[in-house]
Design a protein around this motif. Structure first.
Motif, PDB file in Angstrom:
ATOM      1  N   GLY A 123      -8.075  -2.876  -2.466  1.00 43.40           N
ATOM      2  CA  GLY A 123      -9.370  -3.361  -2.002  1.00 43.40           C
ATOM      3  C   GLY A 123     -10.221  -3.897  -3.138  1.00 43.40           C
TER       4      GLY A 123
ATOM      5  N   GLU B   4      -5.175   2.010  -1.252  1.00 42.09           N
ATOM      6  CA  GLU B   4      -6.058   1.079  -0.541  1.00 42.09           C
ATOM      7  C   GLU B   4      -7.286   0.754  -1.391  1.00 42.09           C
ATOM      8  OE1 GLU B   4      -7.173  -1.522   1.759  1.00 42.09           O
ATOM      9  OE2 GLU B   4      -6.078  -0.268   3.176  1.00 42.09           O
TER      10      GLU B   4
ATOM     11  N   SER C  29      -3.847  -3.996   5.307  1.00 43.56           N
ATOM     12  CA  SER C  29      -5.019  -3.587   4.539  1.00 43.56           C
ATOM     13  C   SER C  29      -6.307  -3.730   5.345  1.00 43.56           C
ATOM     14  CB  SER C  29      -5.130  -4.429   3.262  1.00 43.56           C
ATOM     15  OG  SER C  29      -6.386  -4.203   2.632  1.00 43.56           O
TER      16      SER C  29
ATOM     17  N   LEU D 242       0.809  -1.218   0.000  1.00 48.22           N
ATOM     18  CA  LEU D 242       0.000   0.000   0.000  1.00 48.22           C
ATOM     19  C   LEU D 242       0.845   1.272   0.000  1.00 48.22           C
ATOM     20  CD1 LEU D 242      -2.780  -0.949   2.567  1.00 48.22           C
ATOM     21  CD2 LEU D 242      -2.859  -1.115   0.067  1.00 48.22           C
TER      22      LEU D 242
END
Length: 262
Positions: A174, A170, A210, A150
Protein backbone atom coordinates in the motif's frame (compact mmCIF):
# COMPACT_ATOMS: atom_id res chain seq x y z
CA UNK A 1 0.84 5.88 -28.88
CA UNK A 2 0.79 2.10 -28.81
CA UNK A 3 2.02 0.22 -25.73
CA UNK A 4 2.12 -3.57 -25.39
CA UNK A 5 1.61 -5.01 -21.89
CA UNK A 6 2.49 -8.51 -20.68
CA UNK A 7 2.42 -10.33 -17.35
CA UNK A 8 3.19 -13.84 -16.13
CA UNK A 9 5.83 -14.56 -18.76
CA UNK A 10 7.10 -17.58 -16.81
CA UNK A 11 10.12 -18.27 -18.98
CA UNK A 12 8.56 -17.74 -22.44
CA UNK A 13 11.54 -15.80 -23.80
CA UNK A 14 10.73 -16.57 -27.45
CA UNK A 15 7.30 -14.92 -27.24
CA UNK A 16 8.70 -12.08 -25.13
CA UNK A 17 11.17 -11.28 -27.93
CA UNK A 18 8.17 -10.65 -30.22
CA UNK A 19 6.01 -8.87 -27.65
CA UNK A 20 7.31 -5.38 -28.42
CA UNK A 21 6.95 -5.61 -32.21
CA UNK A 22 5.08 -2.57 -33.54
CA UNK A 23 4.91 -0.91 -30.12
CA UNK A 24 6.34 2.39 -28.89
CA UNK A 25 7.03 0.71 -25.54
CA UNK A 26 6.67 -2.62 -23.72
CA UNK A 27 5.31 -2.84 -20.17
CA UNK A 28 6.15 -6.00 -18.20
CA UNK A 29 4.14 -6.71 -15.03
CA UNK A 30 6.28 -9.43 -13.54
CA UNK A 31 6.58 -13.16 -13.02
CA UNK A 32 9.36 -13.51 -15.55
CA UNK A 33 10.65 -16.74 -14.06
CA UNK A 34 9.42 -20.23 -14.89
CA UNK A 35 9.82 -21.66 -11.41
CA UNK A 36 7.31 -24.52 -11.30
CA UNK A 37 5.94 -25.65 -14.66
CA UNK A 38 2.61 -27.30 -13.90
CA UNK A 39 2.12 -28.38 -17.53
CA UNK A 40 5.56 -29.94 -18.10
CA UNK A 41 7.16 -31.05 -14.84
CA UNK A 42 10.58 -31.45 -16.45
CA UNK A 43 10.76 -27.72 -17.17
CA UNK A 44 11.08 -24.73 -14.90
CA UNK A 45 13.67 -24.15 -12.21
CA UNK A 46 12.26 -26.80 -9.88
CA UNK A 47 12.19 -29.37 -12.69
CA UNK A 48 15.77 -28.60 -13.71
CA UNK A 49 17.04 -28.97 -10.14
CA UNK A 50 14.94 -31.86 -8.78
CA UNK A 51 13.48 -33.64 -11.81
CA UNK A 52 9.88 -34.19 -13.00
CA UNK A 53 8.86 -36.82 -10.42
CA UNK A 54 9.45 -34.53 -7.46
CA UNK A 55 7.76 -31.64 -9.24
CA UNK A 56 4.75 -33.90 -9.90
CA UNK A 57 4.49 -34.57 -6.16
CA UNK A 58 4.74 -30.85 -5.41
CA UNK A 59 2.06 -30.07 -8.02
CA UNK A 60 -0.31 -32.71 -6.61
CA UNK A 61 0.00 -31.25 -3.11
CA UNK A 62 -0.67 -27.80 -4.55
CA UNK A 63 -3.78 -28.98 -6.42
CA UNK A 64 -5.13 -30.52 -3.22
CA UNK A 65 -4.36 -27.33 -1.26
CA UNK A 66 -2.23 -29.14 1.29
CA UNK A 67 -0.53 -26.03 2.67
CA UNK A 68 1.40 -27.59 5.56
CA UNK A 69 2.41 -30.59 3.47
CA UNK A 70 3.61 -28.32 0.63
CA UNK A 71 5.80 -26.34 3.01
CA UNK A 72 7.26 -29.49 4.57
CA UNK A 73 7.91 -31.08 1.18
CA UNK A 74 9.58 -27.92 -0.16
CA UNK A 75 11.82 -27.77 2.92
CA UNK A 76 12.84 -31.38 2.37
CA UNK A 77 13.76 -30.66 -1.26
CA UNK A 78 15.96 -27.68 -0.38
CA UNK A 79 17.51 -29.58 2.54
CA UNK A 80 18.67 -32.26 0.09
CA UNK A 81 21.05 -29.72 -1.52
CA UNK A 82 24.42 -28.80 -0.04
CA UNK A 83 24.07 -25.12 -1.01
CA UNK A 84 20.47 -24.36 -2.09
CA UNK A 85 21.04 -20.61 -2.21
CA UNK A 86 23.79 -20.89 -4.81
CA UNK A 87 21.90 -23.46 -6.87
CA UNK A 88 18.76 -21.35 -7.05
CA UNK A 89 20.58 -18.10 -7.85
CA UNK A 90 22.48 -19.77 -10.70
CA UNK A 91 19.22 -21.13 -12.14
CA UNK A 92 17.51 -17.74 -11.81
CA UNK A 93 20.41 -15.94 -13.46
CA UNK A 94 20.36 -18.39 -16.36
CA UNK A 95 16.70 -17.60 -17.06
CA UNK A 96 17.08 -13.85 -16.55
CA UNK A 97 19.93 -13.68 -19.04
CA UNK A 98 17.61 -14.96 -21.78
CA UNK A 99 14.53 -13.05 -20.65
CA UNK A 100 16.08 -9.61 -20.34
CA UNK A 101 17.89 -10.08 -23.66
CA UNK A 102 14.45 -10.66 -25.22
CA UNK A 103 13.21 -7.19 -24.21
CA UNK A 104 14.25 -5.34 -27.36
CA UNK A 105 11.65 -2.51 -27.27
CA UNK A 106 11.95 0.29 -24.68
CA UNK A 107 10.67 -1.56 -21.61
CA UNK A 108 9.14 -0.51 -18.29
CA UNK A 109 9.02 -3.42 -15.83
CA UNK A 110 7.93 -4.21 -12.29
CA UNK A 111 8.54 -7.58 -10.59
CA UNK A 112 5.96 -10.20 -9.68
CA UNK A 113 5.99 -12.67 -6.83
CA UNK A 114 7.85 -15.24 -8.99
CA UNK A 115 10.83 -12.94 -9.40
CA UNK A 116 14.08 -12.03 -7.68
CA UNK A 117 14.08 -8.23 -8.06
CA UNK A 118 17.47 -7.83 -6.37
CA UNK A 119 19.03 -9.51 -9.44
CA UNK A 120 17.23 -7.42 -12.06
CA UNK A 121 19.83 -4.59 -12.27
CA UNK A 122 22.44 -7.14 -13.40
CA UNK A 123 20.50 -7.80 -16.61
CA UNK A 124 18.36 -4.75 -17.33
CA UNK A 125 20.81 -2.59 -19.27
CA UNK A 126 19.72 0.79 -20.62
CA UNK A 127 16.62 -0.45 -22.48
CA UNK A 128 14.78 -1.71 -19.39
CA UNK A 129 13.50 0.69 -16.73
CA UNK A 130 12.88 -1.09 -13.40
CA UNK A 131 10.07 0.55 -11.44
CA UNK A 132 8.49 -0.32 -8.09
CA UNK A 133 6.67 2.42 -6.22
CA UNK A 134 7.74 4.78 -9.01
CA UNK A 135 6.25 6.68 -11.94
CA UNK A 136 7.40 6.87 -15.57
CA UNK A 137 6.04 9.01 -18.39
CA UNK A 138 5.27 7.13 -21.61
CA UNK A 139 4.12 9.53 -24.27
CA UNK A 140 2.01 12.09 -22.45
CA UNK A 141 0.64 9.65 -19.86
CA UNK A 142 1.93 8.93 -16.35
CA UNK A 143 2.37 5.22 -15.59
CA UNK A 144 2.74 4.17 -11.94
CA UNK A 145 4.24 0.80 -10.99
CA UNK A 146 4.07 -1.35 -7.84
CA UNK A 147 5.41 -4.91 -7.85
CA UNK A 148 5.19 -8.15 -5.90
CA UNK A 149 2.26 -10.00 -4.37
CA UNK A 150 0.77 -10.09 -0.87
CA UNK A 151 1.65 -12.19 2.11
CA UNK A 152 -1.25 -13.85 3.94
CA UNK A 153 -2.47 -11.77 6.90
CA UNK A 154 -0.12 -12.13 9.86
CA UNK A 155 2.61 -13.88 7.87
CA UNK A 156 6.18 -12.60 7.74
CA UNK A 157 8.64 -12.94 4.84
CA UNK A 158 10.51 -16.25 4.98
CA UNK A 159 14.27 -16.22 5.40
CA UNK A 160 16.84 -18.92 4.69
CA UNK A 161 16.27 -22.08 2.69
CA UNK A 162 16.06 -22.01 -1.08
CA UNK A 163 13.52 -19.97 -3.02
CA UNK A 164 12.01 -16.77 -1.57
CA UNK A 165 9.22 -15.22 -3.67
CA UNK A 166 8.69 -11.46 -3.71
CA UNK A 167 5.85 -11.19 -1.18
CA UNK A 168 4.90 -8.05 0.74
CA UNK A 169 2.59 -7.07 3.56
CA UNK A 170 -0.51 -5.11 2.55
CA UNK A 171 0.99 -2.12 4.39
CA UNK A 172 4.23 -2.27 2.43
CA UNK A 173 2.46 -2.75 -0.89
CA UNK A 174 0.00 0.00 0.00
CA UNK A 175 2.88 2.37 0.72
CA UNK A 176 4.31 1.65 -2.76
CA UNK A 177 0.92 2.40 -4.33
CA UNK A 178 0.55 5.59 -2.27
CA UNK A 179 3.89 6.88 -3.59
CA UNK A 180 2.46 6.85 -7.11
CA UNK A 181 -0.11 9.55 -6.40
CA UNK A 182 -2.33 10.52 -9.32
CA UNK A 183 -1.38 8.62 -12.48
CA UNK A 184 -3.12 7.87 -15.76
CA UNK A 185 -2.26 4.17 -15.70
CA UNK A 186 -1.54 2.11 -12.59
CA UNK A 187 0.52 -1.02 -13.33
CA UNK A 188 0.78 -3.79 -10.76
CA UNK A 189 1.37 -7.51 -10.74
CA UNK A 190 -1.67 -8.23 -8.57
CA UNK A 191 -5.27 -7.06 -9.10
CA UNK A 192 -7.28 -4.76 -6.88
CA UNK A 193 -9.37 -6.54 -4.26
CA UNK A 194 -12.44 -7.13 -6.45
CA UNK A 195 -13.84 -10.70 -6.22
CA UNK A 196 -14.47 -11.07 -9.96
CA UNK A 197 -10.87 -10.07 -10.71
CA UNK A 198 -9.18 -12.19 -8.04
CA UNK A 199 -11.00 -15.53 -8.47
CA UNK A 200 -9.22 -18.18 -10.56
CA UNK A 201 -11.83 -20.44 -12.18
CA UNK A 202 -9.40 -23.32 -12.83
CA UNK A 203 -7.70 -23.33 -9.43
CA UNK A 204 -11.16 -22.69 -7.90
CA UNK A 205 -9.89 -20.24 -5.35
CA UNK A 206 -9.30 -16.50 -5.06
CA UNK A 207 -5.83 -15.00 -5.18
CA UNK A 208 -5.10 -12.08 -2.88
CA UNK A 209 -5.94 -8.70 -4.35
CA UNK A 210 -4.98 -5.40 -2.80
CA UNK A 211 -7.47 -3.29 -0.86
CA UNK A 212 -4.98 -0.41 -0.92
CA UNK A 213 -4.87 -0.58 -4.72
CA UNK A 214 -8.66 -0.57 -4.93
CA UNK A 215 -8.80 2.47 -2.62
CA UNK A 216 -6.26 4.29 -4.81
CA UNK A 217 -8.30 3.51 -7.94
CA UNK A 218 -11.49 4.87 -6.33
CA UNK A 219 -9.67 7.96 -5.04
CA UNK A 220 -7.52 8.92 -8.05
CA UNK A 221 -9.62 7.48 -10.91
CA UNK A 222 -6.84 6.53 -13.34
CA UNK A 223 -7.80 5.69 -16.92
CA UNK A 224 -6.53 2.13 -16.61
CA UNK A 225 -5.50 -0.36 -13.94
CA UNK A 226 -3.41 -3.11 -15.54
CA UNK A 227 -2.31 -6.32 -13.79
CA UNK A 228 -1.85 -10.08 -14.12
CA UNK A 229 -1.18 -12.77 -11.46
CA UNK A 230 -4.57 -14.53 -11.78
CA UNK A 231 -4.06 -16.87 -14.71
CA UNK A 232 -7.71 -17.82 -15.36
CA UNK A 233 -9.80 -15.01 -13.85
CA UNK A 234 -13.56 -15.05 -13.51
CA UNK A 235 -13.58 -11.62 -15.17
CA UNK A 236 -10.70 -10.37 -17.31
CA UNK A 237 -11.86 -6.76 -17.19
CA UNK A 238 -14.40 -4.57 -15.45
CA UNK A 239 -14.89 -0.94 -14.58
CA UNK A 240 -14.41 0.54 -11.14
CA UNK A 241 -15.86 4.01 -11.46
CA UNK A 242 -14.19 5.54 -14.53
CA UNK A 243 -11.21 3.14 -14.38
CA UNK A 244 -10.95 0.23 -16.80
CA UNK A 245 -9.40 -2.64 -14.78
CA UNK A 246 -7.78 -5.22 -17.07
CA UNK A 247 -6.05 -8.53 -16.47
CA UNK A 248 -3.59 -8.43 -19.38
CA UNK A 249 -3.45 -12.22 -19.61
CA UNK A 250 -1.26 -15.23 -18.85
CA UNK A 251 1.47 -14.44 -21.38
CA UNK A 252 3.29 -17.78 -21.03
CA UNK A 253 0.23 -19.54 -22.48
CA UNK A 254 -1.25 -16.90 -24.81
CA UNK A 255 2.01 -15.38 -26.16
CA UNK A 256 -0.09 -12.27 -26.96
CA UNK A 257 0.45 -8.86 -25.38
CA UNK A 258 -2.42 -6.65 -24.32
CA UNK A 259 -2.45 -3.58 -26.57
CA UNK A 260 -3.02 -0.15 -25.07
CA UNK A 261 -3.66 2.71 -27.53
CA UNK A 262 -4.33 6.39 -27.03
Amino acid sequence: MRVHVVSDVHGNADALARAGEGADALVVLGDLLDFVDYHDHSRGILGAIFGPDKVATFAELRRNRQGAEIAAYARSLWASLDDPETVIIEAVREQYEKLFAAMTAPTYATPGNVDAPALWPEFAGRRVHILDGEVAKIGELRFGFAGGALLPPGAVPRSGGGWRPYLRTEEDFGAAVARLGEVDVVCTHIPPAVPELTYDVVARRPERGSAALLDAIVRHRPRWSLFGHVHQPLARRMRVGRTECVNVGHFKRTARPYVLRW
